[in-house]
Write an enzyme that holds these catalytic residues in place. Structure first.
Site, short mmCIF file in Angstrom:
data_model
loop_
_atom_site.label_atom_id
_atom_site.label_comp_id
_atom_site.label_asym_id
_atom_site.label_seq_id
_atom_site.Cartn_x
_atom_site.Cartn_y
_atom_site.Cartn_z
N ASP A 173 0.86 -1.17 0.00
CA ASP A 173 0.00 0.00 0.00
C ASP A 173 0.90 1.23 0.00
O ASP A 173 1.67 1.44 0.94
CB ASP A 173 -0.91 0.02 1.23
CG ASP A 173 -1.88 -1.15 1.26
OD1 ASP A 173 -2.24 -1.65 0.16
OD2 ASP A 173 -2.28 -1.58 2.35
N ASP B 174 -13.56 -5.24 -2.07
CA ASP B 174 -13.44 -5.13 -0.61
C ASP B 174 -14.79 -5.51 -0.02
O ASP B 174 -15.76 -4.75 -0.11
CB ASP B 174 -13.07 -3.70 -0.20
CG ASP B 174 -11.68 -3.30 -0.66
OD1 ASP B 174 -10.84 -4.21 -0.84
OD2 ASP B 174 -11.43 -2.10 -0.85
#
Length: 255
Positions: free
Chosen positions: A6, A125
């Site tokens: 990330d 997600d």
């Protein structure tokens, strides 16, 4: 075996459910290390995804692609076919798309038609929700906002539109190190016709084989690698011991 990095303003960060982020290092250095250790692929997610940070991400992708020779997927803030084009030209092998595809599913088909399905990775997600048929709901904004969209139905549609892979991230498990959400993976596997990447919750090398047994074609993790609690070699050993074929890191010649 896929490490996920990330990236925020040129640095790798990691938290729990995308909160309380900690600096985990330079993305190119980490990517190079993981490549040397035997990672099969890498994923970069631009979690800032702002226009001001986009040029930084292109530079990170280009520098990584010049040094690391395993497939690289880049996602975060991808909103158009032009974004796909720029990331692929910077050195990405595949591009991940999430929120923009939810808002306009045709983007998946447009990207697949222009670049090929193999370039299109749809990230999902998902979290548990009693209001959807499968009890799994697609979320946005790091799991903080529900969409009312059934996660399994969305994955089926994404594959029909041309997605070459689905990255399924359990928001209930993300960053918790309590193990992969094998129930979610097992629910998705019979419905998803393309490769399925399981993500969220890895805490030890022993967590990976159950995710593969549940139906994941690949397994992804972040914090356990970045902060040194688990090595890629340990994960490969655990998978091999469970009977799964793995690719070992190339031996470095002496001298």
């Amino acid at each position: 075996m896929i490490p996920c990095l990330d990236v925020d303003d040129g640095r790798v960060v990691k938290g729990v459910n995308f909160r309380n982020l900690r600096d985990a290092g330079d993305p190119v250095e980490l990517a190079t290390r993981y490549g040397d250790e035997g990672a099969d692929e890498l994923i970069f997610l631009d979690i800032a995804a702002s226009s001001s940070g986009r040029s930084t991400m292109y530079d990170v992708v280009a520098r990584t692609a010049s040094q690391v020779f395993i497939p690289l997927t880049v996602g975060g803030g991808v909103r158009s076919v032009d974004d796909f084009d720029r990331l692929l030209r910077a050195g990405a092998d595949k591009v991940g798309v999430n929120t923009a595809a939810i808002a306009r599913p045709e983007l998946i088909a447009e990207a697949a038609q222009r670049f090929g399905s193999q370039c299109v990775v749809v990230s999902v997600d998902a979290r548990r929700c009693t209001g959807t048929p499968s009890t799994f709901e697609v979320t946005t904004h790091g799991g903080r906002q529900g969409t009312g969209i059934d996660a399994l139905e969305w994955m089926v549609r994404a594959a029909e539109l041309g997605a070459g892979e689905v990255l399924l991230n359990s928001m209930d498990a993300d960053g918790t190190t309590g193990g992969f959400d094998t129930q979610m993976i097992a629910a998705a596997r019979p419905r998803v016709s393309v490769p399925l990447i399981g993500s969220g919750g890895a805490g030890s090398a022993g967590d990976f084989p159950p995710a593969v047994a549940a139906g994941a074609d690949a397994v992804l993790a972040a914090s356990v690698f970045h902060f040194g609690s688990v090595g890629i070699g340990e994960v490969k050993d655990a998978l091999a011991d469970a009977g799964y074929p793995v690719r070992r890191a190339a031996a470095v010649p002496p001298g």
